[in-house]
Scaffold this active site. Structure first.
Site, PDB file in Angstrom:
ATOM      1  N   ASP A 140      -9.280  33.915  37.643  1.00  8.53           N
ATOM      2  CA  ASP A 140      -9.363  34.570  38.956  1.00  8.53           C
ATOM      3  C   ASP A 140     -10.016  35.924  38.859  1.00  8.53           C
ATOM      4  O   ASP A 140      -9.494  36.811  38.174  1.00  8.53           O
ATOM      5  CB  ASP A 140      -7.941  34.581  39.681  1.00  8.53           C
ATOM      6  CG  ASP A 140      -7.824  34.616  41.138  1.00  8.53           C
ATOM      7  OD1 ASP A 140      -9.043  34.351  41.610  1.00  8.53           O
ATOM      8  OD2 ASP A 140      -6.821  35.048  41.505  1.00  8.53           O
ATOM      9  N   HIS A 147      -9.120  44.696  49.875  1.00 11.34           N
ATOM     10  CA  HIS A 147      -7.916  43.965  49.205  1.00 11.34           C
ATOM     11  C   HIS A 147      -7.210  44.886  48.056  1.00 11.34           C
ATOM     12  O   HIS A 147      -5.900  45.234  48.083  1.00 11.34           O
ATOM     13  CB  HIS A 147      -8.165  42.648  48.776  1.00 11.34           C
ATOM     14  CG  HIS A 147      -6.913  42.187  47.839  1.00 11.34           C
ATOM     15  ND1 HIS A 147      -5.832  41.631  48.474  1.00 11.34           N
ATOM     16  CD2 HIS A 147      -6.685  41.840  46.576  1.00 11.34           C
ATOM     17  CE1 HIS A 147      -4.751  41.189  47.647  1.00 11.34           C
ATOM     18  NE2 HIS A 147      -5.280  41.197  46.384  1.00 11.34           N
ATOM     19  N   GLU A 212      -3.137  33.787  49.369  1.00 13.06           N
ATOM     20  CA  GLU A 212      -4.388  34.656  49.198  1.00 13.06           C
ATOM     21  C   GLU A 212      -5.563  33.885  49.558  1.00 13.06           C
ATOM     22  O   GLU A 212      -5.853  32.899  48.846  1.00 13.06           O
ATOM     23  CB  GLU A 212      -4.688  35.462  47.744  1.00 13.06           C
ATOM     24  CG  GLU A 212      -3.403  36.452  47.505  1.00 13.06           C
ATOM     25  CD  GLU A 212      -3.656  37.118  46.105  1.00 13.06           C
ATOM     26  OE1 GLU A 212      -4.447  36.539  45.179  1.00 13.06           O
ATOM     27  OE2 GLU A 212      -2.985  38.133  45.943  1.00 13.06           O
ATOM     28  N   GLU A 214      -9.032  33.022  49.191  1.00 16.31           N
ATOM     29  CA  GLU A 214     -10.366  33.178  48.083  1.00 16.31           C
ATOM     30  C   GLU A 214     -11.359  32.142  48.165  1.00 16.31           C
ATOM     31  O   GLU A 214     -10.985  30.994  49.072  1.00 16.31           O
ATOM     32  CB  GLU A 214      -9.599  33.237  46.792  1.00 16.31           C
ATOM     33  CG  GLU A 214      -8.604  34.056  46.364  1.00 16.31           C
ATOM     34  CD  GLU A 214      -8.263  34.369  45.059  1.00 16.31           C
ATOM     35  OE1 GLU A 214      -9.032  33.810  44.113  1.00 16.31           O
ATOM     36  OE2 GLU A 214      -7.218  34.957  44.733  1.00 16.31           O
ATOM     37  N   ASP A 246      -4.577  31.209  46.526  1.00 20.29           N
ATOM     38  CA  ASP A 246      -4.065  31.797  45.175  1.00 20.29           C
ATOM     39  C   ASP A 246      -2.656  31.939  45.656  1.00 20.29           C
ATOM     40  O   ASP A 246      -2.163  33.254  45.817  1.00 20.29           O
ATOM     41  CB  ASP A 246      -4.684  32.978  44.553  1.00 20.29           C
ATOM     42  CG  ASP A 246      -4.147  33.303  43.512  1.00 20.29           C
ATOM     43  OD1 ASP A 246      -3.385  32.930  42.874  1.00 20.29           O
ATOM     44  OD2 ASP A 246      -4.431  34.689  43.155  1.00 20.29           O
ATOM     45  N   ARG A 250       5.086  37.562  45.470  1.00 21.10           N
ATOM     46  CA  ARG A 250       5.117  38.879  45.258  1.00 21.10           C
ATOM     47  C   ARG A 250       6.331  39.595  44.770  1.00 21.10           C
ATOM     48  O   ARG A 250       6.147  40.578  43.864  1.00 21.10           O
ATOM     49  CB  ARG A 250       4.734  39.519  46.769  1.00 21.10           C
ATOM     50  CG  ARG A 250       3.646  39.036  47.382  1.00 21.10           C
ATOM     51  CD  ARG A 250       2.472  39.567  46.685  1.00 21.10           C
ATOM     52  NE  ARG A 250       1.055  38.893  47.483  1.00 21.10           N
ATOM     53  CZ  ARG A 250      -0.084  38.884  46.882  1.00 21.10           C
ATOM     54  NH1 ARG A 250      -0.274  39.239  45.578  1.00 21.10           N
ATOM     55  NH2 ARG A 250      -1.091  38.240  47.754  1.00 21.10           N
ATOM     56  N   GLN A 253       5.877  38.698  41.045  1.00 16.64           N
ATOM     57  CA  GLN A 253       4.604  39.130  40.310  1.00 16.64           C
ATOM     58  C   GLN A 253       4.697  40.773  40.291  1.00 16.64           C
ATOM     59  O   GLN A 253       4.467  41.425  39.035  1.00 16.64           O
ATOM     60  CB  GLN A 253       3.454  38.758  41.458  1.00 16.64           C
ATOM     61  CG  GLN A 253       2.098  39.664  41.182  1.00 16.64           C
ATOM     62  CD  GLN A 253       1.321  39.593  42.076  1.00 16.64           C
ATOM     63  OE1 GLN A 253       1.377  38.749  43.126  1.00 16.64           O
ATOM     64  NE2 GLN A 253       0.026  40.165  41.952  1.00 16.64           N
ATOM     65  N   LYS A 266       1.861  33.626  40.041  1.00 18.46           N
ATOM     66  CA  LYS A 266       0.692  33.017  40.447  1.00 18.46           C
ATOM     67  C   LYS A 266       0.595  31.726  40.042  1.00 18.46           C
ATOM     68  O   LYS A 266       0.044  30.456  40.574  1.00 18.46           O
ATOM     69  CB  LYS A 266      -0.726  33.766  40.111  1.00 18.46           C
ATOM     70  CG  LYS A 266      -0.683  35.030  40.325  1.00 18.46           C
ATOM     71  CD  LYS A 266      -1.228  35.270  41.579  1.00 18.46           C
ATOM     72  CE  LYS A 266      -1.576  36.740  41.974  1.00 18.46           C
ATOM     73  NZ  LYS A 266      -2.241  36.973  43.209  1.00 18.46           N
ATOM     74  N   THR A 270      -1.958  26.703  42.908  1.00 22.16           N
ATOM     75  CA  THR A 270      -3.143  27.468  43.316  1.00 22.16           C
ATOM     76  C   THR A 270      -3.889  25.954  44.164  1.00 22.16           C
ATOM     77  O   THR A 270      -4.137  25.206  43.373  1.00 22.16           O
ATOM     78  CB  THR A 270      -3.947  27.901  42.224  1.00 22.16           C
ATOM     79  OG1 THR A 270      -3.343  28.591  41.228  1.00 22.16           O
ATOM     80  CG2 THR A 270      -5.487  28.378  42.752  1.00 22.16           C
ATOM     81  N   GLU A 386      -0.597  42.170  53.055  1.00 23.59           N
ATOM     82  CA  GLU A 386      -1.727  43.225  53.494  1.00 23.59           C
ATOM     83  C   GLU A 386      -1.276  43.167  55.096  1.00 23.59           C
ATOM     84  O   GLU A 386      -1.217  44.237  55.703  1.00 23.59           O
ATOM     85  CB  GLU A 386      -3.121  43.001  53.257  1.00 23.59           C
ATOM     86  CG  GLU A 386      -3.409  43.081  51.768  1.00 23.59           C
ATOM     87  CD  GLU A 386      -4.703  42.597  51.502  1.00 23.59           C
ATOM     88  OE1 GLU A 386      -5.611  43.154  51.891  1.00 23.59           O
ATOM     89  OE2 GLU A 386      -4.933  41.488  50.838  1.00 23.59           O
TER      90      GLU A 386
END
Lengths: 442, 442
Positions: A140, A147, A212, A214, A246, A250, A253, A266, A270, A386
């Site tokens: 990844d 970001h 996420e 992606e 992904d 949080r 993480q 993570k 996925t 975000e």
């Protein structure tokens, strides 16, 4: 980058009416690859191509001997239960099959060909998907400046961007075993988190669950260990692209990731979209790779004329959240952000070259993620951490008016992607969907 | 943890004399598994067990029908070109084969059995090795407090140990494709580094090339995605252990690793020893898992009576550097450090449980590294960056008197491991070797 050819002709039409429905993701100019079988069956998995509202079963087509020559040999590879061998075969093989399928699906194909191909179609509503390849490794990247700054501000307010970001496409190794195909749901993960101000961490179901947005790209022919791939050759090693979510815990993480990076935050899941759009199909949507004025220029091994001229890909992206309330009331998912892949700070060619610069060997069918794709404005952010500014500013879901700082049980996250512009056929990626199930009892 | 049984009897002897040679790594009480074929041949790879100075070819043995019942079924799995299926079969299967091989190799085995087995032996000097499994994922932990402090001081002098270290076994995902078996050499990698005081990074062959002394463990039966493995069950999912060298390009690594961890600094090569010593063979060497007084106790999910009583493994470890000068003069490698695995801050059971706590699925044949193994004193450091204090204090190689701050071209690094104590048979791991070749021309 490949040149435009007859298979990109926006005027081309298929004898399959659904392929030219307005807004269709899978017109004859697209022809993305996946692996399917009939839903709920125990049939063997096999390669397929999406066309209109149908999956063209490549194993069935292989059995009918409609294609000949190089295309027939390519078809034999693409019909297998995983696309690794097809991806390993390289651009000429991919293109031979693309061109032959395009001709067989075009409205001027001979009636006997049309009839044979029509006998190999399965409605998309009747198929289930598997991962397109036997995944070797999954990597990844972290290539969105916006970001990186948005998240960096939450973690390190005084230095949001690490000094290396503008010099190399940062990446970390991900977990291949827990990459799943769209539609696979997962349980909210347990793990360790350090509550603000606490003296000791706690063991807890994730309280800050995120997605996420992606894209992913699949490796075509690999490189031998010790043999880096130069930038100008990089795209010959890339088969195509998909959408990738992904999922991120949080709280887990941010507690675990110093100093060696994300791990359990993570690796619980996925998700990727089932259809891989080939780089060939994306040719009309290549765009210049532009660095913001005043930013450092890439070092020579990450720089090149072709990459500057057309290293980018202009893919429109959208994230929707469909809560349990949306489903209960038959409401569509609430769109929470929209952006484009062309905002990334590094191109996929640069990512591949960086990955191999020290000699790391890539293998056909490996998967790389691009990292979260966030555009320059707040509304273009690719993760809820975000959008909600670290969970401090709830967002409101259209339709139900529910508020979210992070994901709740029952929330489905739906990524969508497409390319569209005047003078070219729309190229869709379909969608990537996953639903958060409650944490399992401990 | 398994109990001691007849296969651990230190008095047991094999009819193969070399199995009881003084200091032999592979006596009858060991029986480690690997994958071999005759050196330089194109023969099919197959499973093997090391005994004395021989490899017992399990495919050949399978063809002779010497074993019966559960052991014969286990043998069929262990004879395959990769040990994934054998590892997936679980502890009862592993033990059935261990016991049957022990009986067939013991000096009281019937002459017909001895003759049949003797016909399946290949001298170790005549075999070449492959990786023991088709590697799915490779994970590297970071579980030596002394290593973390030694390296942390170089990177973050004011806070050498991250606050999470004592609360969870830190790990990151590694690259599976570039894991190689002992004896595979590699070229010094190119990459980006930021020279001290420079304004921009440079593209350069690694100038701070290092090894890391680690052990590896292989996953037996996997766990389903979403289904964590509890600490008390963790060792039922571990097949055995090997030596592992996590080669590291420190200049590339230290520039790239913020914020997402090591990537190119590690993924150019990871070496493992060819023989996997089973957890069964290590039973006599299990030791209590002891936390330094005053340190935080593990959270409940990482704590348990069995883990406290015997979660550790007392493996003696040695690192040697053999320079081109050593080879030219027929000198033995210079030992540069010696330590024991029992100094680690977390046990392998805790590592496995942590890996799965969020639901990450492990698969049979996956590899986990323990992280660098550094003991409490400077002479026990498991990496040259620690021995040379970040390259500031050169070490001197015995034999040649050469100095080293980091590895030079032509240096071979040789890891060795063994268990030894009064009242138990010596259990050796053999060695893990790799040589640094010059960087390839760019």
């Amino acid at each position: 980058m490949t040149e435009l050819d007859f298979s990109h002709d926006p005027a081309a039409r298929s004898w399959l009416a659904s392929a030219q429905a307005p807004g269709a993701d899978f017109p004859i100019q697209n022809l993305p690859f996946g692996v399917v079988r009939r839903r709920g069956s125990q049939e063997a998995l096999r390669g397929a191509v999406a066309i209109g509202d149908q999956a063209l079963d490549l194993a069935a087509l292989h059995g009918r001997s409609v294609l000949t020559g190089d295309a027939a040999q390519a078809l034999a590879l693409a019909a297998q239960p995983a696309l690794n061998a097809f991806m390993a075969a390289g651009p000429a093989t991919w293109r031979a099959l693309r061109h032959a399928l395009f001709n067989a699906l075009r409205d001027d194909a001979p009636p006997a060909v049309q009839q044979a191909v029509a006998g190999c179609l399965i409605p998309l509503t009747d198929v289930e998907h598997a991962l397109p390849t036997r995944l070797g490794d999954y990597t990844d990247f972290y290539t969105s400046l916006h970001h990186a700054v948005n998240v960096g501000k939450l973690l390190f307010p005084d230095r949001p961007l690490t000094p290396n970001f503008q010099w190399l496409p940062i990446a970390y190794h991900g977990r291949a075993s827990s990459v799943v195909v769209s539609g696979t749901d997962f349980h909210r993960p347990h793990g360790q988190a350090m509550p603000p101000g606490a003296a000791a961490p706690v063991y807890t179901p994730c309280t800050r669950l995120d997605y996420e947005l992606e894209m992913g790209f699949f490796i075509g022919p690999g490189n031998a260990m010790g043999q880096p791939v130069k930038l100008d050759a990089a795209e010959q090693h890339i088969f195509g692209m998909c959408l990738l979510n992904d999922w991120s815990a949080r709280d887990h993480q941010f507690w675990e990731m110093a100093p060696l990076g994300p791990f359990l935050g993570k690796n619980f899941c996925t998700s990727i979209s089932p259809w891989i759009v080939t780089m060939d199909a994306l040719v009309p949507y290549r765009v210049p790779f532009e660095r913001p004025e005043g930013d450092p220029q890439p070092l020579a091994y990450l720089d090149g004329a072709a990459n500057r001229a057309a290293g980018g890909v202009d893919v429109q992206l959208s994230v929707g959240i469909e809560s349990a309330q949306h489903r209960a009331h038959g409401l569509p998912a609430a769109e929470v952000s929209r952006t484009s892949f062309h905002h990334q700070y590094w191109t996929i060619a640069q990512m591949l070259t960086q990955h191999t610069v020290g000699g790391c060997n890539l293998q056909a069918g490996d998967l790389c993620g691009t990292g979260t794709i966030s555009g320059p404005t707040h509304a273009e952010a690719g993760a809820i951490v975000e959008l909600s500014v670290g969970g401090t500013q709830p967002i409101t879901l259209a339709g139900t008016g529910e508020q979210r700082t992070f994901l709740q049980d029952g929330d489905a996250v739906i990524l969508s992607g497409w390319c569209e512009k005047p003078g070219a056929a729309r190229i869709g990626f379909g969608s990537c969907r996953g639903t958060v199930l409650p944490a399992l009892a401990d």
